[in-house]
Design a protein around this motif. Sequence first.
Motif, PDB file in Angstrom:
ATOM      1  N   GLN A 232       0.759  -0.971  -0.075  1.00  0.00           N
ATOM      2  CA  GLN A 232      -0.010   0.094   0.105  1.00  0.00           C
ATOM      3  C   GLN A 232       0.882   1.345   0.055  1.00  0.00           C
ATOM      4  O   GLN A 232       0.720   2.089  -0.750  1.00  0.00           O
ATOM      5  CB  GLN A 232      -0.852   0.077   1.310  1.00  0.00           C
ATOM      6  CG  GLN A 232      -2.106   0.836   1.117  1.00  0.00           C
ATOM      7  CD  GLN A 232      -2.852   0.782   2.277  1.00  0.00           C
ATOM      8  OE1 GLN A 232      -2.878  -0.530   2.924  1.00  0.00           O
ATOM      9  NE2 GLN A 232      -3.666   1.749   2.728  1.00  0.00           N
ATOM     10  N   LEU A 233       1.847   1.303   0.716  1.00  0.00           N
ATOM     11  CA  LEU A 233       2.891   2.334   0.775  1.00  0.00           C
ATOM     12  C   LEU A 233       3.561   2.499  -0.535  1.00  0.00           C
ATOM     13  O   LEU A 233       3.834   3.863  -1.018  1.00  0.00           O
ATOM     14  CB  LEU A 233       4.035   2.110   1.849  1.00  0.00           C
ATOM     15  CG  LEU A 233       3.413   2.535   3.391  1.00  0.00           C
ATOM     16  CD1 LEU A 233       4.668   2.048   4.371  1.00  0.00           C
ATOM     17  CD2 LEU A 233       3.191   3.721   3.401  1.00  0.00           C
ATOM     18  N   LEU A 234       3.854   1.479  -1.063  1.00  0.00           N
ATOM     19  CA  LEU A 234       4.673   1.437  -2.413  1.00  0.00           C
ATOM     20  C   LEU A 234       3.539   2.226  -3.496  1.00  0.00           C
ATOM     21  O   LEU A 234       4.131   2.916  -4.310  1.00  0.00           O
ATOM     22  CB  LEU A 234       5.052   0.354  -2.631  1.00  0.00           C
ATOM     23  CG  LEU A 234       5.766   0.214  -4.086  1.00  0.00           C
ATOM     24  CD1 LEU A 234       6.729   0.864  -4.244  1.00  0.00           C
ATOM     25  CD2 LEU A 234       6.424  -1.156  -4.402  1.00  0.00           C
ATOM     26  N   ASP A 235       2.297   1.597  -3.200  1.00  0.00           N
ATOM     27  CA  ASP A 235       1.319   1.975  -4.335  1.00  0.00           C
ATOM     28  C   ASP A 235       1.071   3.571  -4.146  1.00  0.00           C
ATOM     29  O   ASP A 235       1.048   4.185  -5.334  1.00  0.00           O
ATOM     30  CB  ASP A 235       0.099   1.361  -4.013  1.00  0.00           C
ATOM     31  CG  ASP A 235       0.133  -0.044  -4.646  1.00  0.00           C
ATOM     32  OD1 ASP A 235       0.996  -0.359  -5.367  1.00  0.00           O
ATOM     33  OD2 ASP A 235      -0.868  -1.034  -4.015  1.00  0.00           O
ATOM     34  N   GLU A 236       1.111   4.168  -2.975  1.00  0.00           N
ATOM     35  CA  GLU A 236       1.048   5.471  -2.777  1.00  0.00           C
ATOM     36  C   GLU A 236       2.044   6.216  -3.147  1.00  0.00           C
ATOM     37  O   GLU A 236       2.010   7.396  -3.845  1.00  0.00           O
ATOM     38  CB  GLU A 236       1.105   5.872  -1.177  1.00  0.00           C
ATOM     39  CG  GLU A 236      -0.337   5.809  -0.323  1.00  0.00           C
ATOM     40  CD  GLU A 236      -0.006   5.975   1.043  1.00  0.00           C
ATOM     41  OE1 GLU A 236       0.840   6.651   1.388  1.00  0.00           O
ATOM     42  OE2 GLU A 236      -0.750   5.452   1.846  1.00  0.00           O
ATOM     43  N   PHE A 237       3.224   5.798  -3.137  1.00  0.00           N
ATOM     44  CA  PHE A 237       4.523   6.519  -3.466  1.00  0.00           C
ATOM     45  C   PHE A 237       4.483   6.381  -5.027  1.00  0.00           C
ATOM     46  O   PHE A 237       4.802   7.506  -5.783  1.00  0.00           O
ATOM     47  CB  PHE A 237       5.582   5.694  -3.098  1.00  0.00           C
ATOM     48  CG  PHE A 237       6.945   6.410  -3.532  1.00  0.00           C
ATOM     49  CD1 PHE A 237       7.573   7.152  -2.753  1.00  0.00           C
ATOM     50  CD2 PHE A 237       7.686   6.298  -4.909  1.00  0.00           C
ATOM     51  CE1 PHE A 237       9.126   7.634  -3.009  1.00  0.00           C
ATOM     52  CE2 PHE A 237       8.795   6.794  -5.314  1.00  0.00           C
ATOM     53  CZ  PHE A 237       9.556   7.733  -4.660  1.00  0.00           C
ATOM     54  N   ILE A 238       4.087   5.628  -5.789  1.00  0.00           N
ATOM     55  CA  ILE A 238       4.011   5.463  -7.430  1.00  0.00           C
ATOM     56  C   ILE A 238       2.836   6.431  -7.578  1.00  0.00           C
ATOM     57  O   ILE A 238       3.160   7.251  -8.642  1.00  0.00           O
ATOM     58  CB  ILE A 238       3.608   4.210  -7.910  1.00  0.00           C
ATOM     59  CG1 ILE A 238       4.902   3.042  -7.281  1.00  0.00           C
ATOM     60  CG2 ILE A 238       3.583   3.962  -9.267  1.00  0.00           C
ATOM     61  CD1 ILE A 238       4.817   1.540  -7.618  1.00  0.00           C
ATOM     62  N   ALA A 239       1.876   6.332  -7.070  1.00  0.00           N
ATOM     63  CA  ALA A 239       0.597   7.181  -7.520  1.00  0.00           C
ATOM     64  C   ALA A 239       1.288   8.724  -7.279  1.00  0.00           C
ATOM     65  O   ALA A 239       0.994   9.770  -8.375  1.00  0.00           O
ATOM     66  CB  ALA A 239      -0.505   7.280  -6.719  1.00  0.00           C
ATOM     67  N   GLU A 240       1.828   9.121  -6.271  1.00  0.00           N
ATOM     68  CA  GLU A 240       2.355  10.634  -5.886  1.00  0.00           C
ATOM     69  C   GLU A 240       3.611  11.028  -6.843  1.00  0.00           C
ATOM     70  O   GLU A 240       3.476  11.869  -7.505  1.00  0.00           O
ATOM     71  CB  GLU A 240       2.958  10.621  -4.581  1.00  0.00           C
ATOM     72  CG  GLU A 240       2.096  10.642  -3.511  1.00  0.00           C
ATOM     73  CD  GLU A 240       2.619  10.503  -2.041  1.00  0.00           C
ATOM     74  OE1 GLU A 240       3.768  10.454  -1.912  1.00  0.00           O
ATOM     75  OE2 GLU A 240       1.498  10.087  -1.188  1.00  0.00           O
TER      76      GLU A 240
END
Length: 247
Positions: A232-240
């Motif tokens: 989830q944290l990685l997905d957030e990072f990628i989206a940002e």
Amino acid sequence: MKIDVITLFPPLVESVLAYGVVTRAKDRSLILQTWNPREFAKNRSQTVDDKSYGGGPGMVMKYQPLYDCLQAIKAQNQGQIIYLSPQGRLLNQKKIIDWSTQDSLILLSGRYEGIDERLIENCVDEEWSLGDYVISGGELAAMVVIDAIARLLPQVLGNEDSASQDSFMNGLLDYPHYTRPDVTNGVKVPSVLLEGNHANIERWRIKQALGRTWLRRPELLDQLELSKAEQQLLDEFIAEFNKQECD
Ligand SMILES: C[S@@+](CC[C@H](N)C(=O)[O-])C[C@H]1O[C@@H](n2cnc3c(N)ncnc32)[C@H](O)[C@@H]1O
């Protein structure tokens, strides 16, 4: 731990423990001994190299001085014999961690065009390389190995945690670090690091480590099984990151 190093330049290798935090290893947990194959050469001029069979440029390290040197070491050190070589497998932190748990190790540094192939076949357990480039001798490679091992040994790093948080220790690159002042050259430290909320800081650090690894060394992520929270944290990072790229 005991590390024996075969080298034509003992003072060079010994200097690895002369500077910085790893000097502590010398007094506490690491015995480093160097062996010069020249002292095992049988001829009067103590020659350790000779021309290459088949011709061509460069000299080759002879079998006999290295073999006799290894026998002398083997009488007191049963550790694996590692040849530092550009033709070996690429060195990584996993291997360093593994070596740091051994009682002893024998490192063999080559010079010239390398060493007589028969010595490698008969005596060497493993060949490891610093990277896909050629340096003049195995000493610098041996020093890299010694330094990387030494900082993992007990009582070497001031803060016992600092090695465990380094890049590659958990399969990821390290998160970014900042120090005072909080604004320099107009650039601010990420605000989360100044707010004192330790849970948020930890979350931010994990996210940055995951994101950095995704950006710079995505193949490392393929070797990991991320937890749901990490994904989830990685997905957030990628989206940002993708949003920033579009803006
Ligand atoms: C000039 S190099 C020999 C290179 C050899 N002729 C070749 O092309 O594979 C001399 C010594 O430096 C060391 N060396 C050179 N590059 C290295 C690397 N990438 N990793 C570890 N050791 C290296 C090895 O011990 C080698 O025997």
